[in-house]
Design an enzyme around this catalytic site. Structure first.
Site, PDB file in Angstrom:
ATOM      1  N   HIS A  25      -5.089   1.735  -6.875  1.00 18.14           N
ATOM      2  CA  HIS A  25      -4.450   2.799  -6.093  1.00 18.14           C
ATOM      3  C   HIS A  25      -5.508   3.685  -5.407  1.00 18.14           C
ATOM      4  O   HIS A  25      -5.508   4.914  -5.519  1.00 18.14           O
ATOM      5  CB  HIS A  25      -3.538   3.663  -6.978  1.00 18.14           C
ATOM      6  CG  HIS A  25      -2.497   4.394  -6.197  1.00 18.14           C
ATOM      7  ND1 HIS A  25      -1.291   4.773  -6.741  1.00 18.14           N
ATOM      8  CD2 HIS A  25      -2.468   4.828  -4.907  1.00 18.14           C
ATOM      9  CE1 HIS A  25      -0.568   5.419  -5.826  1.00 18.14           C
ATOM     10  NE2 HIS A  25      -1.275   5.453  -4.703  1.00 18.14           N
ATOM     11  N   ALA A  78      -6.431   4.743   0.050  1.00 18.06           N
ATOM     12  CA  ALA A  78      -6.684   5.912   0.898  1.00 18.06           C
ATOM     13  C   ALA A  78      -6.665   7.175   0.044  1.00 18.06           C
ATOM     14  O   ALA A  78      -5.653   7.483  -0.584  1.00 18.06           O
ATOM     15  CB  ALA A  78      -5.645   6.010   2.012  1.00 18.06           C
ATOM     16  N   VAL A  96       0.833  -1.207   0.000  1.00 16.71           N
ATOM     17  CA  VAL A  96       0.000   0.000   0.000  1.00 16.71           C
ATOM     18  C   VAL A  96       0.867   1.257   0.000  1.00 16.71           C
ATOM     19  O   VAL A  96       0.365   2.356   0.218  1.00 16.71           O
ATOM     20  CB  VAL A  96      -0.954   0.025   1.220  1.00 16.71           C
ATOM     21  CG1 VAL A  96      -2.006  -1.061   1.108  1.00 16.71           C
ATOM     22  CG2 VAL A  96      -0.181  -0.110   2.533  1.00 16.71           C
ATOM     23  N   GLU A 141       1.253   2.779 -13.553  1.00 16.69           N
ATOM     24  CA  GLU A 141      -0.199   2.833 -13.359  1.00 16.69           C
ATOM     25  C   GLU A 141      -0.835   3.662 -14.463  1.00 16.69           C
ATOM     26  O   GLU A 141      -0.262   4.676 -14.863  1.00 16.69           O
ATOM     27  CB  GLU A 141      -0.514   3.421 -11.982  1.00 16.69           C
ATOM     28  CG  GLU A 141       0.026   2.571 -10.844  1.00 16.69           C
ATOM     29  CD  GLU A 141      -0.260   3.171  -9.465  1.00 16.69           C
ATOM     30  OE1 GLU A 141      -0.881   4.261  -9.390  1.00 16.69           O
ATOM     31  OE2 GLU A 141       0.150   2.558  -8.475  1.00 16.69           O
ATOM     32  N   ARG A 192       4.341   2.250  -2.317  1.00 17.55           N
ATOM     33  CA  ARG A 192       4.651   2.642  -3.686  1.00 17.55           C
ATOM     34  C   ARG A 192       5.007   1.396  -4.496  1.00 17.55           C
ATOM     35  O   ARG A 192       5.703   0.504  -4.004  1.00 17.55           O
ATOM     36  CB  ARG A 192       5.808   3.643  -3.711  1.00 17.55           C
ATOM     37  CG  ARG A 192       5.449   5.024  -3.150  1.00 17.55           C
ATOM     38  CD  ARG A 192       4.448   5.739  -4.048  1.00 17.55           C
ATOM     39  NE  ARG A 192       4.037   7.026  -3.505  1.00 17.55           N
ATOM     40  CZ  ARG A 192       2.966   7.222  -2.763  1.00 17.55           C
ATOM     41  NH1 ARG A 192       2.190   6.198  -2.441  1.00 17.55           N
ATOM     42  NH2 ARG A 192       2.652   8.420  -2.330  1.00 17.55           N
TER      43      ARG A 192
END
Length: 312
Positions: A275, A278, A225, A256, A227
């Site tokens: 991604h 959060a 969670v 990504e 990189r």
């Protein structure tokens, strides 16, 4: 008079939040892309924005004094060759509970076979799938900032054994035992879940590669969670394919969005999310900006100043 340029996909939302604060000595303008921003770059001395967008206009901001990031990841602004003659502040202490919800949502989904149970329900199959209590599980946390501490606290509620790793020796809240990066070979073989909460730095790139994956339990699950660059993706795919580890829960990737032909999509032992573990909610980021703006006005040190060399 200060001129604030808000450069973010949610610029209008931020504008509404900040305007409602009635801040003194400030003119506020907004943009959602570089073309819109260019009208204001020569005169803006403060930017509140998305790092990837702000990085594209830095060379056009002669009056710039301070950038408040709207994202936790500020790597685009720390790259060599970009101007660093301003103060960059980040967002911290916002994501702990959200990240903890994500990590334990997916751990429980695996351990309680929630997806398999849902499939059985659809097929009207009455089958009691085996599971284990989280109290039997060893979780390892690499990165013990505010997010890592929050995850550790949640793990404590489940009576899990909690091992932690950070660069400097000393104690860490809610962690049973702490390891240094030089002790990785002793740390990894103990874990049922390895949770990576690392920033993108020179030291963290390829932190987990084939060598590290090979010393993990073949039932262990890697959770990333932080990189995507902290895990060698090619090596991870090989380890998952050969069953050197039991699975992966991945919210971040080297590139990504994840390419449609990437093998990770089709692996049954992998859970992929885009991604979104959060988000940076504008109201929370605005609160940080508000406190920092008051400090900026009276010349006090700003909160959450980023070291350009470290990247955080």
């Amino acid at each position: 008079m200060n001129k604030l340029l808000i450069l973010d996909d949610d610029a209008s939302t931020y504008h509404g939040e900040i305007t409602g604060l009635n801040l003194p000595e400030i003119e506020i303008v907004t943009a959602v892309n570089v073309d819109e921003a260019q009208e204001h770059t020569p005169s803006a001395n403060i930017i509140l924005g998305k790092p990837a967008l702000v990085a594209l206009i830095l060379s056009e901001t002669p009056r710039l004094q301070w950038v408040q990031s709207t994202f936790a990841g500020v790597e685009p602004l720390c790259k060599t060759g970009l101007p660093h003659n301003y103060v960059l502040t980040g967002v911290k202490d916002l994501f702990g509970s959200l990240m903890s919800e994500y990590v334990f949502g997916y751990i429980l989904a695996r351990e309680r076979s929630i997806l398999a149970t849902a499939r059985n329900q659809k097929r009207k199959i009455w089958s009691r799938l085996k599971y284990r209590s989280l109290s039997e599980i060893v979780i390892g946390l690499v990165g013990l900032g505010s997010i890592g501490r929050n995850i550790a606290l949640t793990a404590r509620h489940f009576d899990m054994k909690i091992l932690g790793m950070k660069r400097t020796p000393g104690d860490a809240d809610f962690v049973d035992r702490l390891y240094l990066p030089t002790e990785l070979d002793a740390f990894l073989p103990q874990l049922d879940y390895l949770v990576l909460i690392l920033p993108d730095t020179a030291e963290s790139r390829n932190f987990i590669s084939l060598k590290e994956l090979n010393v993990m339990k073949n039932s262990a699950v890697l959770v990333n969670v932080g990189r995507g660059v902290t895990v060698n993706q090619k090596d991870l795919i090989a380890a998952l394919d050969s069953k050197h580890i039991g699975g992966a829960i991945l919210d971040v990737f080297e590139e990504e969005p994840l390419a449609p032909d990437n093998p990770l999509w089709d692996m049954e032992n992998v859970m992929i999310t885009p991604h979104n573990a959060a988000y940076s909610f504008p109201a929370q980021v605005t609160e940080i900006f508000f406190k920092n703006y008051l400090c900026f006005l009276d010349g006090s040190p700003l909160h959450f100043v980023v070291d350009f060399d470290r990247g955080y």
